[in-house]
Design a protein around this motif. Structure first.
Motif, PDB file in Angstrom:
ATOM      1  N   GLY A   8       0.840  -1.302  -0.193  1.00 45.95           N
ATOM      2  CA  GLY A   8      -0.091   0.023  -0.243  1.00 45.95           C
ATOM      3  C   GLY A   8       0.758   1.392  -0.022  1.00 45.95           C
ATOM      4  N   ALA A   9       2.170   1.083  -0.416  1.00 46.53           N
ATOM      5  CA  ALA A   9       2.925   2.354  -0.457  1.00 46.53           C
ATOM      6  C   ALA A   9       4.161   2.099  -1.498  1.00 46.53           C
ATOM      7  CB  ALA A   9       3.557   2.536   0.974  1.00 46.53           C
ATOM      8  N   TRP A  10       4.674   3.173  -1.584  1.00 46.69           N
ATOM      9  CA  TRP A  10       5.934   3.073  -2.571  1.00 46.69           C
ATOM     10  C   TRP A  10       7.189   3.974  -2.039  1.00 46.69           C
ATOM     11  CZ3 TRP A  10       8.181   7.753  -4.735  1.00 46.69           C
ATOM     12  CH2 TRP A  10       7.150   8.627  -4.645  1.00 46.69           C
ATOM     13  N   ALA A  11       8.454   3.498  -2.525  1.00 49.41           N
ATOM     14  CA  ALA A  11       9.675   4.120  -1.913  1.00 49.41           C
ATOM     15  C   ALA A  11      10.421   4.680  -3.066  1.00 49.41           C
ATOM     16  CB  ALA A  11      10.320   3.210  -1.110  1.00 49.41           C
ATOM     17  N   SER A  12      10.798   5.963  -2.904  1.00 44.47           N
ATOM     18  CA  SER A  12      11.842   6.438  -3.948  1.00 44.47           C
ATOM     19  C   SER A  12      13.400   6.532  -3.126  1.00 44.47           C
ATOM     20  CB  SER A  12      11.505   7.985  -4.303  1.00 44.47           C
ATOM     21  OG  SER A  12      12.735   8.437  -5.137  1.00 44.47           O
ATOM     22  N   ILE A  13      14.516   5.655  -3.577  1.00 40.92           N
ATOM     23  CA  ILE A  13      15.624   5.416  -3.014  1.00 40.92           C
ATOM     24  C   ILE A  13      16.812   6.001  -3.743  1.00 40.92           C
ATOM     25  CG2 ILE A  13      16.874   3.615  -2.177  1.00 40.92           C
ATOM     26  CD1 ILE A  13      14.497   1.967  -2.020  1.00 40.92           C
ATOM     27  N   ASP A  14      17.456   6.876  -3.122  1.00 40.70           N
ATOM     28  CA  ASP A  14      18.627   7.368  -3.993  1.00 40.70           C
ATOM     29  C   ASP A  14      20.024   6.757  -3.127  1.00 40.70           C
ATOM     30  OD1 ASP A  14      19.469   8.737  -1.731  1.00 40.70           O
ATOM     31  OD2 ASP A  14      18.484  10.631  -2.728  1.00 40.70           O
ATOM     32  N   SER A  15      21.309   7.141  -3.572  1.00 41.63           N
ATOM     33  CA  SER A  15      22.286   6.708  -3.186  1.00 41.63           C
ATOM     34  C   SER A  15      22.561   7.138  -1.817  1.00 41.63           C
ATOM     35  CB  SER A  15      23.419   7.145  -4.038  1.00 41.63           C
ATOM     36  OG  SER A  15      23.906   8.575  -4.037  1.00 41.63           O
ATOM     37  N   ARG A  16      22.192   8.025  -1.375  1.00 39.55           N
ATOM     38  CA  ARG A  16      22.319   8.340   0.318  1.00 39.55           C
ATOM     39  C   ARG A  16      21.628   7.509   1.412  1.00 39.55           C
ATOM     40  NH1 ARG A  16      19.970  14.151  -0.188  1.00 39.55           N
ATOM     41  NH2 ARG A  16      18.562  12.719  -1.410  1.00 39.55           N
ATOM     42  N   CYS A  17      20.762   6.643   0.680  1.00 42.36           N
ATOM     43  CA  CYS A  17      19.786   5.747   1.517  1.00 42.36           C
ATOM     44  C   CYS A  17      20.828   4.567   2.096  1.00 42.36           C
ATOM     45  CB  CYS A  17      18.737   5.310   0.734  1.00 42.36           C
ATOM     46  SG  CYS A  17      17.357   4.136   1.662  1.00 42.36           S
ATOM     47  N   PRO A  18      20.945   4.343   3.197  1.00 42.66           N
ATOM     48  CA  PRO A  18      21.471   2.947   3.737  1.00 42.66           C
ATOM     49  C   PRO A  18      20.740   1.843   3.282  1.00 42.66           C
ATOM     50  CG  PRO A  18      20.769   4.114   5.479  1.00 42.66           C
ATOM     51  CD  PRO A  18      20.474   5.331   4.398  1.00 42.66           C
ATOM     52  N   ILE A  19      21.195   0.663   2.878  1.00 36.80           N
ATOM     53  CA  ILE A  19      20.421  -0.578   2.684  1.00 36.80           C
ATOM     54  C   ILE A  19      21.101  -1.594   3.330  1.00 36.80           C
ATOM     55  CG2 ILE A  19      19.621  -2.139   0.858  1.00 36.80           C
ATOM     56  CD1 ILE A  19      20.171   0.151  -1.148  1.00 36.80           C
ATOM     57  N   ARG A  20      20.358  -2.388   4.296  1.00 38.56           N
ATOM     58  CA  ARG A  20      20.761  -3.706   5.180  1.00 38.56           C
ATOM     59  C   ARG A  20      20.272  -4.829   4.585  1.00 38.56           C
ATOM     60  NH1 ARG A  20      19.042  -2.594  10.486  1.00 38.56           N
ATOM     61  NH2 ARG A  20      17.425  -1.164   9.477  1.00 38.56           N
TER      62      ARG A  20
END
Length: 65
Positions: A8-20
């Motif tokens: 029920g949502a979306w996300a916009s992710i760029d290079s500053r976003c940490p990913i684990r």
């Protein structure tokens, strides 16, 4: 049991976003966690993860040619 996709949502992710990554063999999949405080989690079974990696690899190739 579960539907194939329910969101029920979306996300916009760029290079500053940490990913684990949480890889849990007992869950037969992996969970990607995006962000630090406000997080977006994406759980994929093995087949879906393989598809994502293949599509991502193909896309990176096209974007960096």
């Amino acid at each position: 049991m579960f539907e194939e996709l329910k969101i029920g949502a979306w996300a916009s992710i760029d290079s500053r976003c940490p990913i684990r990554l949480l890889a849990a063999p007992e869950d037969e999949g992996a969970t990607l966690i995006f962000g630090d405080h406000d997080t977006f989690e994406l759980h994929l079974d093995v087949a879906s993860l393989q598809s994502l990696v293949e599509l991502g690899t193909e896309t990176l190739h096209r974007l960096t040619e």
